[in-house]
Scaffold this motif. Structure first.
Motif, PDB file in Angstrom:
ATOM      1  N   MET A  38       0.851  -1.203   0.000  1.00  0.00           N
ATOM      2  CA  MET A  38       0.000   0.000   0.000  1.00  0.00           C
ATOM      3  C   MET A  38       0.884   1.250   0.000  1.00  0.00           C
ATOM      4  O   MET A  38       1.821   1.363   0.783  1.00  0.00           O
ATOM      5  CB  MET A  38      -0.920   0.004   1.226  1.00  0.00           C
ATOM      6  N   THR A  39       0.600   2.162  -0.895  1.00  0.00           N
ATOM      7  CA  THR A  39       1.419   3.367  -1.017  1.00  0.00           C
ATOM      8  C   THR A  39       1.053   4.375   0.064  1.00  0.00           C
ATOM      9  O   THR A  39      -0.083   4.431   0.529  1.00  0.00           O
ATOM     10  CB  THR A  39       1.225   4.017  -2.399  1.00  0.00           C
ATOM     11  N   SER A  40       2.034   5.176   0.442  1.00  0.00           N
ATOM     12  CA  SER A  40       1.838   6.169   1.504  1.00  0.00           C
ATOM     13  C   SER A  40       1.199   7.427   0.952  1.00  0.00           C
ATOM     14  O   SER A  40       1.464   7.852  -0.186  1.00  0.00           O
ATOM     15  CB  SER A  40       3.188   6.511   2.146  1.00  0.00           C
ATOM     16  N   LEU A  41       0.386   8.068   1.787  1.00  0.00           N
ATOM     17  CA  LEU A  41      -0.287   9.301   1.397  1.00  0.00           C
ATOM     18  C   LEU A  41       0.690  10.476   1.448  1.00  0.00           C
ATOM     19  O   LEU A  41       1.447  10.632   2.417  1.00  0.00           O
ATOM     20  CB  LEU A  41      -1.462   9.568   2.328  1.00  0.00           C
ATOM     21  N   VAL A  42       0.646  11.320   0.424  1.00  0.00           N
ATOM     22  CA  VAL A  42       1.417  12.559   0.386  1.00  0.00           C
ATOM     23  C   VAL A  42       0.454  13.736   0.529  1.00  0.00           C
ATOM     24  O   VAL A  42      -0.506  13.860  -0.233  1.00  0.00           O
ATOM     25  CB  VAL A  42       2.205  12.710  -0.929  1.00  0.00           C
ATOM     26  N   SER A  43       0.690  14.579   1.514  1.00  0.00           N
ATOM     27  CA  SER A  43      -0.093  15.800   1.694  1.00  0.00           C
ATOM     28  C   SER A  43       0.637  16.952   1.012  1.00  0.00           C
ATOM     29  O   SER A  43       1.791  17.243   1.342  1.00  0.00           O
ATOM     30  CB  SER A  43      -0.281  16.117   3.182  1.00  0.00           C
ATOM     31  N   ILE A  44      -0.037  17.589   0.071  1.00  0.00           N
ATOM     32  CA  ILE A  44       0.561  18.688  -0.693  1.00  0.00           C
ATOM     33  C   ILE A  44       0.000  19.992  -0.156  1.00  0.00           C
ATOM     34  O   ILE A  44      -1.217  20.195  -0.110  1.00  0.00           O
ATOM     35  CB  ILE A  44       0.264  18.537  -2.188  1.00  0.00           C
ATOM     36  N   ILE A  45       0.901  20.888   0.244  1.00  0.00           N
ATOM     37  CA  ILE A  45       0.535  22.131   0.906  1.00  0.00           C
ATOM     38  C   ILE A  45       0.554  23.273  -0.101  1.00  0.00           C
ATOM     39  O   ILE A  45       1.591  23.573  -0.689  1.00  0.00           O
ATOM     40  CB  ILE A  45       1.517  22.437   2.064  1.00  0.00           C
ATOM     41  N   MET A  46      -0.600  23.923  -0.295  1.00  0.00           N
ATOM     42  CA  MET A  46      -0.688  24.999  -1.278  1.00  0.00           C
ATOM     43  C   MET A  46      -1.385  26.222  -0.671  1.00  0.00           C
ATOM     44  O   MET A  46      -2.571  26.183  -0.370  1.00  0.00           O
ATOM     45  CB  MET A  46      -1.458  24.532  -2.522  1.00  0.00           C
ATOM     46  N   PRO A  47      -0.657  27.321  -0.482  1.00  0.00           N
ATOM     47  CA  PRO A  47      -1.289  28.571  -0.053  1.00  0.00           C
ATOM     48  C   PRO A  47      -1.822  29.305  -1.274  1.00  0.00           C
ATOM     49  O   PRO A  47      -1.220  29.250  -2.361  1.00  0.00           O
ATOM     50  CB  PRO A  47      -0.119  29.341   0.584  1.00  0.00           C
ATOM     51  N   ALA A  48      -2.941  29.998  -1.126  1.00  0.00           N
ATOM     52  CA  ALA A  48      -3.541  30.681  -2.275  1.00  0.00           C
ATOM     53  C   ALA A  48      -3.979  32.090  -1.897  1.00  0.00           C
ATOM     54  O   ALA A  48      -4.648  32.286  -0.875  1.00  0.00           O
ATOM     55  CB  ALA A  48      -4.741  29.881  -2.787  1.00  0.00           C
ATOM     56  N   TYR A  49      -3.608  33.042  -2.745  1.00  0.00           N
ATOM     57  CA  TYR A  49      -4.047  34.427  -2.540  1.00  0.00           C
ATOM     58  C   TYR A  49      -4.098  35.150  -3.886  1.00  0.00           C
ATOM     59  O   TYR A  49      -3.063  35.319  -4.547  1.00  0.00           O
ATOM     60  CB  TYR A  49      -3.128  35.173  -1.582  1.00  0.00           C
ATOM     61  N   ASN A  50      -5.306  35.510  -4.317  1.00  0.00           N
ATOM     62  CA  ASN A  50      -5.505  36.270  -5.556  1.00  0.00           C
ATOM     63  C   ASN A  50      -4.659  35.724  -6.705  1.00  0.00           C
ATOM     64  O   ASN A  50      -3.901  36.449  -7.357  1.00  0.00           O
ATOM     65  CB  ASN A  50      -5.173  37.748  -5.328  1.00  0.00           C
ATOM     66  N   CYS A  51      -4.836  34.423  -6.950  1.00  0.00           N
ATOM     67  CA  CYS A  51      -3.992  33.742  -7.943  1.00  0.00           C
ATOM     68  C   CYS A  51      -4.826  33.106  -9.054  1.00  0.00           C
ATOM     69  O   CYS A  51      -4.467  32.057  -9.597  1.00  0.00           O
ATOM     70  CB  CYS A  51      -3.150  32.674  -7.254  1.00  0.00           C
ATOM     71  N   SER A  52      -5.932  33.738  -9.407  1.00  0.00           N
ATOM     72  CA  SER A  52      -6.860  33.157 -10.376  1.00  0.00           C
ATOM     73  C   SER A  52      -6.223  32.934 -11.748  1.00  0.00           C
ATOM     74  O   SER A  52      -6.664  32.065 -12.506  1.00  0.00           O
ATOM     75  CB  SER A  52      -8.099  34.043 -10.517  1.00  0.00           C
ATOM     76  N   LYS A  53      -5.182  33.686 -12.065  1.00  0.00           N
ATOM     77  CA  LYS A  53      -4.548  33.568 -13.385  1.00  0.00           C
ATOM     78  C   LYS A  53      -3.588  32.388 -13.485  1.00  0.00           C
ATOM     79  O   LYS A  53      -3.265  31.960 -14.604  1.00  0.00           O
ATOM     80  CB  LYS A  53      -3.813  34.868 -13.724  1.00  0.00           C
ATOM     81  N   THR A  54      -3.139  31.873 -12.351  1.00  0.00           N
ATOM     82  CA  THR A  54      -2.098  30.849 -12.398  1.00  0.00           C
ATOM     83  C   THR A  54      -2.448  29.544 -11.682  1.00  0.00           C
ATOM     84  O   THR A  54      -1.820  28.521 -11.927  1.00  0.00           O
ATOM     85  CB  THR A  54      -0.793  31.393 -11.766  1.00  0.00           C
ATOM     86  N   ILE A  55      -3.436  29.557 -10.809  1.00  0.00           N
ATOM     87  CA  ILE A  55      -3.675  28.399  -9.951  1.00  0.00           C
ATOM     88  C   ILE A  55      -4.131  27.164 -10.720  1.00  0.00           C
ATOM     89  O   ILE A  55      -3.842  26.030 -10.319  1.00  0.00           O
ATOM     90  CB  ILE A  55      -4.687  28.740  -8.830  1.00  0.00           C
ATOM     91  N   ASN A  56      -4.807  27.349 -11.850  1.00  0.00           N
ATOM     92  CA  ASN A  56      -5.270  26.190 -12.618  1.00  0.00           C
ATOM     93  C   ASN A  56      -4.106  25.294 -13.028  1.00  0.00           C
ATOM     94  O   ASN A  56      -4.170  24.071 -12.875  1.00  0.00           O
ATOM     95  CB  ASN A  56      -6.039  26.653 -13.866  1.00  0.00           C
ATOM     96  N   ALA A  57      -3.044  25.902 -13.549  1.00  0.00           N
ATOM     97  CA  ALA A  57      -1.892  25.114 -13.994  1.00  0.00           C
ATOM     98  C   ALA A  57      -1.236  24.390 -12.828  1.00  0.00           C
ATOM     99  O   ALA A  57      -0.801  23.238 -12.957  1.00  0.00           O
ATOM    100  CB  ALA A  57      -0.880  26.021 -14.700  1.00  0.00           C
ATOM    101  N   SER A  58      -1.183  25.046 -11.679  1.00  0.00           N
ATOM    102  CA  SER A  58      -0.578  24.426 -10.497  1.00  0.00           C
ATOM    103  C   SER A  58      -1.381  23.207 -10.055  1.00  0.00           C
ATOM    104  O   SER A  58      -0.823  22.140  -9.787  1.00  0.00           O
ATOM    105  CB  SER A  58      -0.482  25.443  -9.354  1.00  0.00           C
TER     106      SER A  58
END
Length: 255
Positions: free
Chosen positions: A1-21
């Motif tokens: 069984m593979t281990s869970l990875v928690s990905i930490i992403m802060p967001a602030y007024n990033c509507s132009k770039t967050i989709n690609a991330s």
């Protein structure tokens, strides 16, 4: 069984770039992950974008600060709720290669290490590659004192073994956090580019002296080095920082 990875992403007024991330996380070849996005009181359509992704992908979790806590505060909210064996970081104007998590977890498991990092590319807002940052195969605490060897978007650590590391509300908060990680373990590097870091034009020209002060303050106030040692390590940082930016004008950086 593979281990869970928690990905930490802060967001602030990033509507132009967050989709690609977000898409670069969804497209990972390693599938056992959760993406914890904390919105830090955005005033644009960022929250709507996150919620739309959340409806389609149960592994995406939307968190919200009720007032502006800054990037460290947004990351800390996500870290608090993270349930993974591993913790990784991605900001909303950066992206990962599809094999990023798979390659780093493989290297950590095969070498019995509890942290990992990789090469990455610095790009501008058009996607043009400005430089490739090459890392060391093994990064130790002493290496990290000399310069920031781990870009936050490439770093991942085992929180089950090492514990969780929250970020302080100071300049270069990610560098200070990785110093604390490396006080407990070395980090193994993947020497191919597994991430793209978007260079903000507002940060390139005017803040070098401020960044230098932040770095020195961490050596003195957080690591609590004697003044002569802080000056010694700061000289390494200053040299590599100037060298990095000058070489960027002429091609890739080789370390």
């Amino acid at each position: 069984m593979t281990s869970l990875v928690s990905i930490i992403m802060p967001a602030y007024n990033c509507s132009k770039t967050i989709n690609a991330s977000i898409e670069s996380v969804i497209n990972q070849t390693y599938k056992n992950w959760e993406l914890l996005i904390t919105d830090d009181f955005s005033t644009d359509s960022t929250k709507d974008i996150i919620k739309n992704y959340q409806k389609k992908h149960s592994r995406i979790k939307f968190l919200e600060n009720t007032f502006d806590k800054g990037v460290s505060g947004a990351r800390n909210t996500s870290i608090h709720y993270a349930g993974g064996t591993y913790i990784a970081f991605l900001d909303t104007d950066d992206t990962w290669a599809p094999n990023k998590l798979e390659e780093q977890l493989k290297a950590m498991n095969e070498n019995g290490m509890f942290a990992s990092h990789s090469n990455y590319e610095r790009i501008d807002s058009t996607g043009t590659i400005l430089s490739t940052i090459h890392t060391q195969r093994i990064v130790s605490f002493n290496d990290m004192l000399k310069r920031n060897c781990i870009a936050n978007l490439t770093g991942i650590y085992n929180s089950e073994v090492l514990g969780k590391f929250f970020q302080k509300k100071i300049g270069h908060e990610d560098y200070e956090m990785w110093l604390r990680v490396l006080a407990k373990t070395d980090s193994i590097g993947i020497r191919t580019s597994l991430a793209k870091y978007m260079v903000s034009q507002t940060s390139v020209s005017g803040h070098k002296l401020v960044a230098a002060k932040w770095h020195f303050d961490i050596l003195v106030n957080e690591v609590k080095l004697p003044l002569y040692k802080a000056v010694f390590y700061f000289c390494f940082y200053f040299y590599t920082s100037i060298s990095k930016r000058s070489k960027e004008k002429f091609g890739n950086i080789f370390k």
